[in-house]
Design an enzyme around this catalytic site. Structure first.
Site, mmCIF file in Angstrom:
data_model
loop_
_atom_site.group_PDB
_atom_site.id
_atom_site.type_symbol
_atom_site.label_atom_id
_atom_site.label_comp_id
_atom_site.label_asym_id
_atom_site.label_seq_id
_atom_site.Cartn_x
_atom_site.Cartn_y
_atom_site.Cartn_z
ATOM 1 N N CYS A 9 -99.106 -52.860 -111.832
ATOM 2 C CA CYS A 9 -99.139 -51.614 -111.062
ATOM 3 C C CYS A 9 -98.451 -50.535 -111.879
ATOM 4 C CB CYS A 9 -98.498 -51.803 -109.689
ATOM 5 S SG CYS A 9 -96.753 -52.256 -109.712
ATOM 6 N N ASN A 12 -93.996 -51.600 -111.298
ATOM 7 C CA ASN A 12 -93.646 -53.033 -111.299
ATOM 8 C C ASN A 12 -92.455 -53.326 -110.377
ATOM 9 O OD1 ASN A 12 -92.640 -55.607 -113.719
ATOM 10 N ND2 ASN A 12 -94.000 -55.801 -111.980
ATOM 11 N N CYS A 14 -93.118 -52.615 -106.665
ATOM 12 C CA CYS A 14 -93.692 -52.769 -105.315
ATOM 13 C C CYS A 14 -94.924 -53.675 -105.326
ATOM 14 C CB CYS A 14 -94.051 -51.411 -104.715
ATOM 15 S SG CYS A 14 -92.633 -50.309 -104.449
ATOM 16 N N ARG A 15 -96.062 -53.161 -105.790
ATOM 17 C CA ARG A 15 -97.326 -53.892 -105.627
ATOM 18 C C ARG A 15 -97.450 -55.108 -106.538
ATOM 19 N NH1 ARG A 15 -100.867 -48.689 -106.555
ATOM 20 N NH2 ARG A 15 -99.020 -48.302 -107.856
ATOM 21 N N SER A 16 -97.180 -54.946 -107.836
ATOM 22 C CA SER A 16 -97.462 -56.088 -108.732
ATOM 23 C C SER A 16 -96.480 -57.247 -108.555
ATOM 24 C CB SER A 16 -97.600 -55.655 -110.194
ATOM 25 O OG SER A 16 -96.440 -55.056 -110.691
ATOM 26 N N ASP A 126 -100.478 -47.150 -103.292
ATOM 27 C CA ASP A 126 -99.068 -47.107 -103.681
ATOM 28 C C ASP A 126 -98.212 -46.898 -102.421
ATOM 29 O OD1 ASP A 126 -96.571 -46.499 -104.657
ATOM 30 O OD2 ASP A 126 -97.277 -45.035 -106.118
HETATM 31 P P1 4NP Z 1 -95.529 -49.731 -107.707
HETATM 32 O O1 4NP Z 1 -94.940 -48.518 -106.845
HETATM 33 O O2 4NP Z 1 -96.388 -49.091 -108.785
HETATM 34 O O3 4NP Z 1 -96.330 -50.486 -106.714
HETATM 35 O O4 4NP Z 1 -94.357 -50.495 -108.261
HETATM 36 C C1 4NP Z 1 -94.235 -47.450 -107.394
HETATM 37 C C2 4NP Z 1 -92.908 -47.599 -107.715
HETATM 38 C C3 4NP Z 1 -92.190 -46.533 -108.204
HETATM 39 C C4 4NP Z 1 -92.825 -45.312 -108.362
HETATM 40 C C5 4NP Z 1 -94.163 -45.157 -108.048
HETATM 41 C C6 4NP Z 1 -94.868 -46.237 -107.564
HETATM 42 N N1 4NP Z 1 -92.091 -44.203 -108.820
HETATM 43 O O5 4NP Z 1 -92.628 -43.083 -108.822
HETATM 44 O O6 4NP Z 1 -90.926 -44.363 -109.240
#
Ligand code: 4NP
Length: 162
Positions: A9, A12, A14-16, A126
């Protein structure tokens, strides 16, 4: 034969890591834990070294999935030589990965939801700036997709009776 799967993602956190944890849990349920190596990474480096977002940890825990010990890392071009499948959570990350993928690398690059999804979703949204419902949607989508992925691995890679 083992298969190596990398979930990717943006951050790294939340989703992945959720996809990594759900895949490990579903593999264990099917007795395939030692047949698939699973990891996750982010296309961005902002959160490198951190454990997953506390909301992702809490929502996964409600489904008996423990992702608390994951540590964020950034995806590397070398990952395309190491992993058989590099699976993106959304189209923006799929495009970023396509840019990073070296010519003649072995990995199959695809969207995770190409292995299964819920009506109306072609990407795992997201959840970072949203509320708890977003984290539940992430889990709901990932559970469906991961089961489709395991079916695919069994049919095409692991060559085990289902
Ligand atoms: P992820 O979510 O891609 O699912 O880990 C996010 C985590 C952090 C951020 C964006 C999306 N951020 O903007 O810091």
């Amino acid at each position: 034969m083992t298969a190596k799967v990398l979930m990717v993602c943006l951050g790294n956190i939340c989703r992945s890591p959720t996809a990594e944890g759900v895949l490990r849990a579903e593999l264990a349920k099917r007795g395939l834990a030692d047949r698939v190596e699973v990891d996750s990474a982010g296309t961005a480096a902002w959160h490198v070294g951190k454990n997953p977002d506390s909301r992702s940890i809490a929502h996964a825990k409600k489904r008996a999935v423990d992702i608390s010990s994951c540590k964020a890392r950034q995806v590397l071009s070398d990952d395309f030589h190491v992993f058989d499948y590099v699976l993106a959570m959304d189209n923006a990350n799929l495009q970023a990965l396509a840019q990073l993928q070296p010519a003649h690398s072995k990995a199959t690059l695809a969207s995770l939801l190409s292995f299964g999804s819920l009506p109306g979703y072609t990407e795992v949204p997201d959840p970072y700036y949203g509320d708890g419902a977003g984290f539940e949607t992430v889990l709901n989508l990932i559970e469906v997709a991961v089961n489709g992925l395991i079916d695919h691995l069994v049919a095409h890679n692991l060559r085990l009776p289902q």
